[in-house]
Design a protein around this motif. Sequence first.
Motif, short mmCIF file in Angstrom:
data_model
loop_
_atom_site.label_atom_id
_atom_site.label_comp_id
_atom_site.label_asym_id
_atom_site.label_seq_id
_atom_site.Cartn_x
_atom_site.Cartn_y
_atom_site.Cartn_z
N ILE A 6 0.73 -1.30 -0.01
CA ILE A 6 0.01 0.02 0.02
C ILE A 6 0.85 1.28 -0.02
CG2 ILE A 6 -1.69 1.28 1.30
CD1 ILE A 6 -2.58 -1.38 2.63
N ALA A 9 0.36 4.94 2.96
CA ALA A 9 -0.05 4.19 4.02
C ALA A 9 -0.09 4.65 5.19
CB ALA A 9 0.43 2.76 4.03
N GLY A 14 -4.99 5.08 3.40
CA GLY A 14 -4.23 3.96 3.27
C GLY A 14 -3.96 3.24 4.32
N ALA A 18 -4.64 -0.77 5.48
CA ALA A 18 -3.68 -1.62 6.16
C ALA A 18 -4.29 -2.24 7.36
CB ALA A 18 -2.77 -0.56 6.47
N LEU A 30 3.69 -1.42 3.97
CA LEU A 30 3.57 -0.21 4.15
C LEU A 30 4.45 0.75 3.54
CD1 LEU A 30 2.28 -0.17 7.84
CD2 LEU A 30 1.01 -0.65 5.89
N ASP A 32 5.27 5.28 2.26
CA ASP A 32 4.70 6.40 2.57
C ASP A 32 5.78 7.50 2.66
OD1 ASP A 32 1.77 7.45 3.50
OD2 ASP A 32 3.40 9.06 3.52
N HIS A 50 7.65 -1.85 6.44
CA HIS A 50 7.44 -0.63 6.00
C HIS A 50 8.67 0.09 5.41
CE1 HIS A 50 8.60 -0.11 10.19
NE2 HIS A 50 9.12 1.17 9.88
#
Length: 253
Positions: A6, A9, A14, A18, A30, A32, A50
């Motif tokens: 995603i 996220a 987002g 999740a 994740l 971002d 992430h």
Amino acid sequence: MDNILITGAASGIGAATARLFHAKGWQVGLVDINGPALAELAAELGGLWHARLDVTDSAEVQRVLSEFCALHGGQLRLLFNCAGILRFGLFEQISQAEHAAILNINVLGLLNMTHAAFPYLKATPSAQVINMGSASGLYGTPHMASYSASKLAVRGLTEALDLEWRGHGIRVGDLMPPFVRTPMVSSQQFEPPALRRLGVNLTAEEVADACWQQAHGAAVHRPISLQFKLLYWLGQVSPAFMTRWLMGVISRP
């Protein structure tokens, strides 16, 4: 086990997506640009994988995708392109740099992610891309002109790739919500007349639910909320001038 990566996220739609897919037992990744918020969400969900990522950086996109998919045998069941930015206001009062940023993140970032994800999607049975579209991708919305342009581009890309990638067994679709109650919307300094008239009636969790439905369906476009579904289907069965007229009424000062 199914996996999903995603973008965008760290908050809003987002983050809600999740949480939902994690609760459903999927392996969730994740990414971002907001590293601290991303790390906080990952910790909340038990230490999910992430990585901080600027989706407009194609080299970093390739690196991050390679790293995540390596943990899953080189496969990617679902890419959710959720990263995006928004700016309400009169077109001439928004700086050229802000217009460019909207297009770079919402369109170029999505292209970067989708292009780099192709080999992993192709290697995965029932692979899918879900793009974050918008009701503004149905017809250009005043006071959010560059955002509308970006979402019309997302709509066109979604339709083209869904046809093109059928031969690879990859489905491509988008979510098309109207205004959603997220920090991106609540932080705006300008209120478009369309927002004032239609209201902000959707939550991030409702859009996440639609993403879950899309992950198990075959729709190319998934309009969200009864209000927008009526407008969407009106646009499919009536002349284009009807949609333009209605948008003019909704957006009148």
